[in-house]
Structure formats: structure tokens, C-alpha cells
Design a protein around this motif. Structure first.
Motif, PDB file in Angstrom:
ATOM      1  N   SER B  57       0.842  -1.201   0.000  1.00  0.00           N
ATOM      2  CA  SER B  57       0.000   0.000   0.000  1.00  0.00           C
ATOM      3  C   SER B  57       0.875   1.248   0.000  1.00  0.00           C
ATOM      4  O   SER B  57       0.590   2.228  -0.690  1.00  0.00           O
ATOM      5  CB  SER B  57      -0.914   0.019   1.230  1.00  0.00           C
ATOM      6  OG  SER B  57      -1.717  -1.135   1.291  1.00  0.00           O
ATOM      7  N   ALA B  58       1.946   1.196   0.796  1.00  0.00           N
ATOM      8  CA  ALA B  58       2.857   2.343   0.892  1.00  0.00           C
ATOM      9  C   ALA B  58       3.491   2.636  -0.462  1.00  0.00           C
ATOM     10  O   ALA B  58       3.583   3.789  -0.888  1.00  0.00           O
ATOM     11  CB  ALA B  58       3.935   2.077   1.940  1.00  0.00           C
ATOM     12  N   PHE B  63       4.352   6.330  -0.159  1.00  0.00           N
ATOM     13  CA  PHE B  63       4.467   6.689   1.248  1.00  0.00           C
ATOM     14  C   PHE B  63       5.864   6.383   1.743  1.00  0.00           C
ATOM     15  O   PHE B  63       6.376   5.299   1.504  1.00  0.00           O
ATOM     16  CB  PHE B  63       3.520   5.801   2.056  1.00  0.00           C
ATOM     17  CG  PHE B  63       2.383   6.535   2.666  1.00  0.00           C
ATOM     18  CD1 PHE B  63       1.227   6.721   1.936  1.00  0.00           C
ATOM     19  CD2 PHE B  63       2.443   7.026   3.961  1.00  0.00           C
ATOM     20  CE1 PHE B  63       0.155   7.383   2.479  1.00  0.00           C
ATOM     21  CE2 PHE B  63       1.381   7.693   4.508  1.00  0.00           C
ATOM     22  CZ  PHE B  63       0.227   7.875   3.770  1.00  0.00           C
ATOM     23  N   ASN B  64       6.461   7.300   2.451  1.00  0.00           N
ATOM     24  CA  ASN B  64       7.636   6.951   3.232  1.00  0.00           C
ATOM     25  C   ASN B  64       7.152   6.424   4.561  1.00  0.00           C
ATOM     26  O   ASN B  64       6.570   7.169   5.354  1.00  0.00           O
ATOM     27  CB  ASN B  64       8.529   8.162   3.467  1.00  0.00           C
ATOM     28  CG  ASN B  64       9.140   8.640   2.171  1.00  0.00           C
ATOM     29  OD1 ASN B  64       9.557   7.834   1.343  1.00  0.00           O
ATOM     30  ND2 ASN B  64       9.168   9.952   1.983  1.00  0.00           N
ATOM     31  N   PRO B 111       5.308  11.287   8.451  1.00  0.00           N
ATOM     32  CA  PRO B 111       4.078  10.498   8.630  1.00  0.00           C
ATOM     33  C   PRO B 111       3.771  10.308  10.120  1.00  0.00           C
ATOM     34  O   PRO B 111       4.666  10.362  10.961  1.00  0.00           O
ATOM     35  CB  PRO B 111       4.430   9.153   8.000  1.00  0.00           C
ATOM     36  CG  PRO B 111       5.628   9.382   7.166  1.00  0.00           C
ATOM     37  CD  PRO B 111       6.370  10.519   7.788  1.00  0.00           C
ATOM     38  N   SER B 112       2.511  10.116  10.408  1.00  0.00           N
ATOM     39  CA  SER B 112       2.102   9.790  11.770  1.00  0.00           C
ATOM     40  C   SER B 112       1.705   8.325  11.847  1.00  0.00           C
ATOM     41  O   SER B 112       1.077   7.796  10.933  1.00  0.00           O
ATOM     42  CB  SER B 112       0.892  10.639  12.181  1.00  0.00           C
ATOM     43  OG  SER B 112       1.332  11.861  12.694  1.00  0.00           O
ATOM     44  N   MET B 113       2.069   7.694  12.950  1.00  0.00           N
ATOM     45  CA  MET B 113       1.726   6.282  13.134  1.00  0.00           C
ATOM     46  C   MET B 113       0.742   6.165  14.287  1.00  0.00           C
ATOM     47  O   MET B 113       1.001   6.632  15.398  1.00  0.00           O
ATOM     48  CB  MET B 113       3.003   5.502  13.422  1.00  0.00           C
ATOM     49  CG  MET B 113       2.786   4.023  13.635  1.00  0.00           C
ATOM     50  SD  MET B 113       4.358   3.157  13.427  1.00  0.00           S
ATOM     51  CE  MET B 113       4.264   1.964  14.748  1.00  0.00           C
ATOM     52  N   ILE B 114      -0.396   5.586  13.996  1.00  0.00           N
ATOM     53  CA  ILE B 114      -1.488   5.481  14.961  1.00  0.00           C
ATOM     54  C   ILE B 114      -1.861   4.006  15.112  1.00  0.00           C
ATOM     55  O   ILE B 114      -1.968   3.290  14.115  1.00  0.00           O
ATOM     56  CB  ILE B 114      -2.727   6.261  14.447  1.00  0.00           C
ATOM     57  CG1 ILE B 114      -2.385   7.744  14.248  1.00  0.00           C
ATOM     58  CG2 ILE B 114      -3.917   6.092  15.383  1.00  0.00           C
ATOM     59  CD1 ILE B 114      -3.381   8.500  13.378  1.00  0.00           C
ATOM     60  N   ILE B 115      -2.051   3.568  16.347  1.00  0.00           N
ATOM     61  CA  ILE B 115      -2.514   2.192  16.572  1.00  0.00           C
ATOM     62  C   ILE B 115      -3.746   2.252  17.464  1.00  0.00           C
ATOM     63  O   ILE B 115      -3.653   2.686  18.622  1.00  0.00           O
ATOM     64  CB  ILE B 115      -1.424   1.319  17.223  1.00  0.00           C
ATOM     65  CG1 ILE B 115      -0.152   1.323  16.370  1.00  0.00           C
ATOM     66  CG2 ILE B 115      -1.935  -0.108  17.411  1.00  0.00           C
ATOM     67  CD1 ILE B 115       1.062   0.673  17.046  1.00  0.00           C
ATOM     68  N   ILE B 116      -4.890   1.875  16.915  1.00  0.00           N
ATOM     69  CA  ILE B 116      -6.139   1.895  17.688  1.00  0.00           C
ATOM     70  C   ILE B 116      -6.429   0.473  18.153  1.00  0.00           C
ATOM     71  O   ILE B 116      -6.468  -0.455  17.341  1.00  0.00           O
ATOM     72  CB  ILE B 116      -7.313   2.399  16.812  1.00  0.00           C
ATOM     73  CG1 ILE B 116      -7.009   3.799  16.276  1.00  0.00           C
ATOM     74  CG2 ILE B 116      -8.612   2.397  17.598  1.00  0.00           C
ATOM     75  CD1 ILE B 116      -8.048   4.341  15.302  1.00  0.00           C
ATOM     76  N   MET B 117      -6.632   0.319  19.462  1.00  0.00           N
ATOM     77  CA  MET B 117      -6.894  -1.027  19.995  1.00  0.00           C
ATOM     78  C   MET B 117      -8.158  -1.038  20.834  1.00  0.00           C
ATOM     79  O   MET B 117      -8.471  -0.074  21.529  1.00  0.00           O
ATOM     80  CB  MET B 117      -5.722  -1.466  20.874  1.00  0.00           C
ATOM     81  CG  MET B 117      -4.450  -1.722  20.082  1.00  0.00           C
ATOM     82  SD  MET B 117      -2.997  -1.736  21.149  1.00  0.00           S
ATOM     83  CE  MET B 117      -2.920  -0.014  21.648  1.00  0.00           C
ATOM     84  N   LYS B 118      -8.888  -2.136  20.750  1.00  0.00           N
ATOM     85  CA  LYS B 118     -10.024  -2.338  21.646  1.00  0.00           C
ATOM     86  C   LYS B 118     -10.219  -3.840  21.829  1.00  0.00           C
ATOM     87  O   LYS B 118      -9.635  -4.644  21.107  1.00  0.00           O
ATOM     88  CB  LYS B 118     -11.284  -1.691  21.066  1.00  0.00           C
ATOM     89  CG  LYS B 118     -11.740  -2.272  19.740  1.00  0.00           C
ATOM     90  CD  LYS B 118     -13.065  -1.678  19.255  1.00  0.00           C
ATOM     91  CE  LYS B 118     -13.443  -2.303  17.917  1.00  0.00           C
ATOM     92  NZ  LYS B 118     -14.716  -1.828  17.378  1.00  0.00           N
ATOM     93  N   GLU B 119     -11.032  -4.180  22.796  1.00  0.00           N
ATOM     94  CA  GLU B 119     -11.387  -5.581  22.978  1.00  0.00           C
ATOM     95  C   GLU B 119     -12.078  -6.056  21.706  1.00  0.00           C
ATOM     96  O   GLU B 119     -12.962  -5.362  21.176  1.00  0.00           O
ATOM     97  CB  GLU B 119     -12.334  -5.693  24.190  1.00  0.00           C
ATOM     98  CG  GLU B 119     -12.805  -7.099  24.525  1.00  0.00           C
ATOM     99  CD  GLU B 119     -11.719  -7.942  25.188  1.00  0.00           C
ATOM    100  OE1 GLU B 119     -11.005  -7.401  26.059  1.00  0.00           O
ATOM    101  OE2 GLU B 119     -11.589  -9.132  24.815  1.00  0.00           O
ATOM    102  N   PHE B 120     -11.679  -7.222  21.234  1.00  0.00           N
ATOM    103  CA  PHE B 120     -12.336  -7.755  20.040  1.00  0.00           C
ATOM    104  C   PHE B 120     -13.683  -8.384  20.389  1.00  0.00           C
ATOM    105  O   PHE B 120     -13.769  -9.267  21.235  1.00  0.00           O
ATOM    106  CB  PHE B 120     -11.459  -8.806  19.350  1.00  0.00           C
ATOM    107  CG  PHE B 120     -12.180  -9.487  18.222  1.00  0.00           C
ATOM    108  CD1 PHE B 120     -12.341  -8.833  17.009  1.00  0.00           C
ATOM    109  CD2 PHE B 120     -12.741 -10.748  18.380  1.00  0.00           C
ATOM    110  CE1 PHE B 120     -13.032  -9.439  15.972  1.00  0.00           C
ATOM    111  CE2 PHE B 120     -13.433 -11.358  17.339  1.00  0.00           C
ATOM    112  CZ  PHE B 120     -13.574 -10.701  16.133  1.00  0.00           C
TER     113      PHE B 120
END
Lengths: 291, 291
Positions: B57-58, B63-64, B111-120
Motif C-alpha cells: 500500500s505504501a 508513502f515513506n 508520517p504519523s503512526m497510529i494504533i487503535i486497539m479495543k477488545e475484540f
């Protein structure tokens, strides 16, 4: 570049202007927008026309606008005055807001309204003096039944791919064809050419944005008795063109020097283009004097 | 829904997890992403495969990546452990970052790196017991030469339009055709059907995402001697199908009960589907036991 940024009723400096990463605008580019311009740092040019189109984009994406158009208009005008730039670039973005991370439009209840403002800096003067070079890129405009280019949304990578393809090949901007090989528009501008005394521009059913400046130019052409023809034009149709330009809120009327480095236009700007530029300038002047 | 959200090295609660509205991710959906899943709240399933696709995708969007894949992998694993959910939904988003408001990819440097986590939380059990209803929607999958569906990006409104068209007509999800009238995929899932003993799925050149779960299922099919055929399939080809399912990281293998309320599948899940589901489950089990 100094920005003033309004978010849901409050104006922030650019460091503080942030939105939740859970906003659908961030998650899937689920937003609509308009770019406006104020020539005197107070009054916004063609504001009503832009807001009408915002409504069209909202309808297409089943957006509940957070407020009435009247309220949005008042906030825009208030913001521009408070920002206090001499001439203002204004970008209104309405995101779908925060919801569960899924594609259901109805799961995000409260849209966010963002107004980004900065001092308007015109494009380089030489672009207007010498014209720009367009490349007919390999990227095709999104088809209407995949994602209608008539909606002005936060899904803008189709244009970005086209622009960067043109840019890295040494061109100023792109000209995109649709899948039937007809001309559509440039990456962020509408497209016009002149042949003889007639102004030609791709019709809306080619899959283009119904540009506010495009429509304004068509009106000016009618007023000044320049015949206008909207339709389906191929790359070959351009080979006999005498003049060519692109148009947008920020660019107004920007002459094109060449297409694909093959077709070259001799006089920049051409007679009809110059006539339209003059009329454009005078109409803007009257608009602001008439205030 | 409680989220833990990582942004550029720091984990935030959901109220504080914000990014600049000047980030290209907000301005034009200029971001790439991956959705992962941890079945034990520690280890991420098929992590390397997902990161390989992120690289694809990058590349497509020039994308760098902000860091090496190794670093991204370490941060993902650290985050999932720190978040401490029993089973974890994980969404990694990399935005192009802040730049001037234009389309030039090179104008946004960091670039910004985002990790969204929640209970599955799994999808409703009845979807797996009774199957879901798909609608062949009027929206067509983005063509490869407009915006390649093989890149997982923040421009996701083509899928959203398809999903909401299906949903408001009383269906669970959409099946999108391409402009040559061949089946592509569902709004956020790949598409499979079974006829006789053979598993069929649209080939990548139809304009689809190269789904990690899709590829995993194809591998499982090979391992269990189920013949697989990738290709171009029309709506008519579905009329003789015996079984049908969609697949994704979050859904795994979800049976389809009907298509357009015309084609109905009798046994849910069908024999081949059930065999693949069992093998899927066992492979996941071994993957986590083998740790």
C-alpha cells in the motif's frame, strides 16, 4: 504558513487544532468540504453557490449537516473576520464525526465542523504569464458509479495520484480522462479549451466536479456573448484547439501552455481567455465595491 | 467501547487521542492502514503477512513509512501487550502527516503512526449459524486505474457507499461488481463460492484487495486438497453455486445465505465451508499453542 482553525465553535492556533483519530474523517476520509476565498478578508466570494454545492455533497454521502446552511454561513463569515487576514483562503470541512469503527453511516451521530483559514497566496505569476503544462495521466477519473467526482469529499487520492504522476514527470498538473477516453478535468481544477470563437468544456456527465468557478465562467461567457459548448471531448479534439485553461476558486482562470508536450498553445493567454480573465476580474471588483 | 490509542510512540485514552486537522489523513484521506487481530491479547495473527501488504500500500501511494517494518512490528506487539485486552482488535493507520494543503506527496515530510486497539467482539453468532444476505449493489468497485482496491487506504467511501446501499435495503452487506460486470468483493471482505468440490474466488486483476485471510484460506484449501480456482465470475456464474462465504480478518469465514434474495443457499454452512472453518480454527489454535 500561519493558520487559524475553527473547530465546532472555537478558533484555535494551528498547534492546537486537533480532532479525534476515531472521527470517520480520519478513519475513512468520510468528510465533505468546500474551498472558499475572500478577496478583501471579510466577504466570501460566491458563498451561497459554494454552500449549495456542500448540500449536494452532503446528500450524496447521506450526511446530516451539523447545522443549517444559514448557521454555517454565519460562522464562516464570523471566522473570516476574526481571523483578520488581508485576503483569505478558507477550507470548510465537515466530517461524519465519531462512531464505532465500521462503514455504517448512521453509527456516527455528531458531525464535526472545521474551518481552516490562512492568508491567501496566489499561484506564481509566471503560471499566468506563460501558462502551465498539463499531462494526460494514466490514472483515470473515478467513474460516477464508483465514486461520483461531483461530490467534494475527503476521498481525494484519485486526484492526488493523478497530480503526482504529472508532477514527477515534470508537468505542472494532470488532465484526467474517464474510462470512455473523454476529457474530464484537472486534479483540482475544471478544464476548458477554445476553438474559433467558442468555449468548450466537458459536461457534468463526463464525471467531473460542478465547479463553482466553472459555472461562473460559463455565466461570464454567456454575458459576453462567447458561445459555450459542454460535451464529450477526446484527446484528438484538443489538437485543433486555439486556447486552453483550467479554473478553480484559487486559480481563477489559469492558461495552459501545452498538453502532453505535444499540443502547444501559441498565445498565452489567448484572446478569448484574456477576455474572460478581464471580465472575471471586473466582476470580482464590482462584487466587492457593491458591498 | 473502550479504546487504547497509540500515536507516535505514546498510548492515549480515547478522549485524548487526537491528530492535527492539517494532517493529510484528515485533509484528503491520505493514509494507509491494516487491521490485525490477536486471539490471545498478546500475539498478532499473521502479522508478517499484514506488514508485507502495508508495504505494498505504501509503495502504491509513494508513502515513506515512518520507520522500518521491524520497528512497526515491535511497537505493535508492545502496544497490544500494554493495552491488555483479552482478545484484541488492532488498527494501524499511517497518515502522510502535516504539509501544505495541496496534493503534492512530497510536501508532507513526517508520517504519523497510529494504533487503535479495543477488545475484540465477534460478529453475532447467528451470522455464522444462518448466514448473511448480500446485495449486488449499483455502486461498482473502484477501477484499478482510478484507485487500486489492492491498496488499503484511508479513501474508503467507495466501500461505505456500497455497504450503506445494501444496509438500507435490508441486507447485511454488499457484493460489488467491477465495470466489466465481474464479481469483485464485499464492502470489507473477500468473496468466495463453492460449486461441486471446487472453491472459486475472484482473481486479483478483477480489482480487489489481496486479503490476508483470503490468501490464508486459499492456502488452507490447498493443504486440505480442495481445488481452488481464481478468475472472472459473473452474477450468472453464482446461480449454480452450492455454497458461498465472505472472509476477512475480523469475520474469518462468514457464510452467505442469499444473494440479492434470489439465489438462496440451502445448507449453512455448506460442507466445504465447514471444512475450511474447522481447518481455520485448528490452525489458529496450533498457531497460539505453538508459541
Amino acid at each position: 504558513m500561519e493558520y487559524k482553525i475553527y473547530i465546532n465553535g472555537k478558533i484555535f492556533n494551528e498547534d492546537e487544532a486537533k480532532i479525534s483519530v476515531l472521527d470517520r474523517g480520519v478513519i475513512c476520509g468520510d468528510s465533505i468540504y468546500e474551498v472558499f476565498r475572500s478577496y478583501d478578508g471579510r466577504r466570501i466570494f460566491l458563498l451561497d453557490e459554494h454552500l449549495e454545492r456542500l448540500k449536494t455533497s452532503a446528500l450524496y454521502l447521506r450526511f446530516n449537516l451539523p447545522n443549517t446552511l444559514e448557521y454555517i454561513k454565519d460562522e464562516l463569515e464570523r471566522c473570516v473576520q476574526e481571523a483578520g487576514f488581508k485576503k483569505t483562503y478558507i477550507r470548510l470541512i465537515i466530517t461524519r464525526g465519531i462512531g464505532d469503527i465500521n462503514l455504517d453511516f448512521t453509527d456516527a451521530k455528531r458531525p464535526s465542523m472545521i474551518i481552516i483559514m490562512k492568508e491567501f497566496h496566489p499561484f506564481p505569476d509566471e503560471y499566468y504569464r506563460n501558462g502551465i503544462d498539463l499531462k494526460i495521466v494514466s490514472i483515470r477519473r473515478n467513474p460516477i458509479d464508483s465514486f461520483n467526482p461531483g461530490a467534494k469529499s475527503g476521498n481525494y487520492l484519485n486526484s492526488a495520484l493523478a497530480y503526482n504522476e504529472a508532477k514527477t514527470s515534470g508537468f505542472h498538473d494532470a488532465l484526467l480522462l474517464n474510462h470512455q477516453n473523454f476529457c474530464t478535468e484537472s486534479s483540482t481544477s475544471n478544464f476548458f479549451f477554445v476553438q474559433g470563437d467558442t468555449l468548450y468544456t466537458p459536461s457534468l456527465d463526463m464525471g467531473i466536479l460542478s465547479g463553482i468557478t466553472r459555472n461562473f465562467i460559463i455565466r461570464l461567457a454567456h454575458d459576453t456573448k462567447i458561445p459555450v459548448q459542454e460535451g464529450a471531448f477526446t484527446r484528438q479534439d484538443l489538437s485543433n484547439a486555439d486556447e486552453c485553461f483550467i479554473s478553480s476558486t484559487l486559480k481563477e482562470i489559469m492558461p495552459v501552455k501545452s498538453i502532453d508536450h505535444e499540443k502547444e498553445f501559441l498565445e498565452i493567454p489567448g484572446i478569448v481567455t484574456r477576455k474572460l480573465q478581464d471580465t472575471f476580474r471586473n466582476t470580482v471588483k464590482k462584487y466587492y465595491e457593491g458591498r
